[in-house]
Design a protein around this motif. Structure first.
Motif, PDB file in Angstrom:
ATOM      1  N   THR A  56       0.848  -1.187   0.000  1.00 19.83           N
ATOM      2  CA  THR A  56       0.000   0.000   0.000  1.00 19.83           C
ATOM      3  C   THR A  56       0.885   1.240   0.000  1.00 19.83           C
ATOM      4  N   ASN A  57       0.316   2.341  -0.510  1.00 19.27           N
ATOM      5  CA  ASN A  57       1.068   3.587  -0.587  1.00 19.27           C
ATOM      6  C   ASN A  57       0.080   4.705  -0.895  1.00 19.27           C
ATOM      7  N   TYR A  58       0.456   5.941  -0.654  1.00 18.97           N
ATOM      8  CA  TYR A  58      -0.314   7.060  -1.192  1.00 18.97           C
ATOM      9  C   TYR A  58       0.597   8.228  -1.519  1.00 18.97           C
ATOM     10  N   TYR A  59       0.146   9.039  -2.466  1.00 20.80           N
ATOM     11  CA  TYR A  59       0.885  10.190  -2.973  1.00 20.80           C
ATOM     12  C   TYR A  59       0.061  11.460  -2.786  1.00 20.80           C
ATOM     13  N   THR A  60       0.758  12.550  -2.552  1.00 20.24           N
ATOM     14  CA  THR A  60       0.131  13.862  -2.549  1.00 20.24           C
ATOM     15  C   THR A  60       0.956  14.780  -3.437  1.00 20.24           C
ATOM     16  N   SER A  61       0.305  15.341  -4.450  1.00 19.38           N
ATOM     17  CA  SER A  61       0.975  16.227  -5.417  1.00 19.38           C
ATOM     18  C   SER A  61       2.253  15.605  -5.966  1.00 19.38           C
ATOM     19  N   GLY A  62       2.186  14.303  -6.259  1.00 16.25           N
ATOM     20  CA  GLY A  62       3.304  13.597  -6.864  1.00 16.25           C
ATOM     21  C   GLY A  62       4.339  13.063  -5.910  1.00 16.25           C
ATOM     22  N   SER A  63       4.172  13.295  -4.621  1.00 16.83           N
ATOM     23  CA  SER A  63       5.144  12.850  -3.622  1.00 16.83           C
ATOM     24  C   SER A  63       4.618  11.619  -2.885  1.00 16.83           C
TER      25      SER A  63
END
Length: 215
Positions: free
Chosen positions: A103-110
């Protein structure tokens, strides 16, 4: 791991858009099943026709069997695949090991928020349900109704809050980190098929075209 109640209403996704290699993506509206094939055509990617802002997303998935080293198969949310500033929330299977999921998540490409979760089963042997519950203050990842990860928003920290499509794909990730991420592709079991059924999206949070364009 702890069980969590289902409190976000959903409906079945009946229409999809195939971003590339439509001949390698087979969708049956009658049964709701989607099969993505990886062979000499190099896989395919499908998505929901519209973006959503928050809610519960997911599907029952049976991963490809055999020596799947090098492949990545997945279900995930993204504000726009390929955009360097995308928000994203992932379930990703790394072909070198079908007994775990990332699992993972990104915010504004980060990104950089990866976690690996042992499943206790081989994900290629049967269908299992993978759900993402996304709200303005938490993200919850569930496998067969059991929470494997929960991230709560902290004041001042970035958070995925752009409207997002539901995506899924199968692709060769051998080139990522010199093959350490998914392994190196061998291909002795081609063709490989990742199967999705009972694909679910939220009720009431799909954006109209006008709303989407204003975001």
């Amino acid at each position: 791991m702890a069980a969590v109640p289902s409190n976000h209403p959903t409906e079945l996704l009946t229409k999809i858009v195939v971003d590339y290699t439509p001949e390698a993506c087979h969708h049956s509206p009658e049964t709701g099943e989607i099969h993505v094939v990886y062979d000499h055509r190099l896989g395919a990617r499908w998505r929901s026709p519209s973006r959503f802002l928050y809610g519960t997303f997911g599907a029952s998935i049976r991963c490809p069997a055999g020596d799947t080293s090098g492949l990545n198969y997945n279900i995930y949310l993204s504000s726009l695949e390929g955009d360097k500033l995308q928000d994203e929330i992932d379930f990703e299977f790394l072909g070198k090991d079908n007994t775990a999921v990332q699992t993972n998540y990104y915010t504004s490409g980060s990104g950089g928020r990866e976690q690996i979760h042992p499943l206790g089963f081989d994900a290629s042997e049967d269908f299992h349900e993978y759900l993402i519950r996304w709200s303005s203050d938490e993200i919850v990842w569930l496998v067969d109704g059991v929470v494997v990860r929960r991230d709560v928003r902290r004041e001042g920290e970035p958070w995925p809050e752009k409207p997002m499509f539901l995506y899924a794909s199968v692709w060769d990730a051998s080139g990522v980190d010199e093959g350490r991420w998914t392994g190196k592709y061998v291909g002795s079991g081609e063709p490989y098929a990742c199967s999705y059924k009972e694909v679910r999206v939220p009720i009431g949070t799909m954006l109209t075209e006008e709303e989407d364009e204003s975001k």
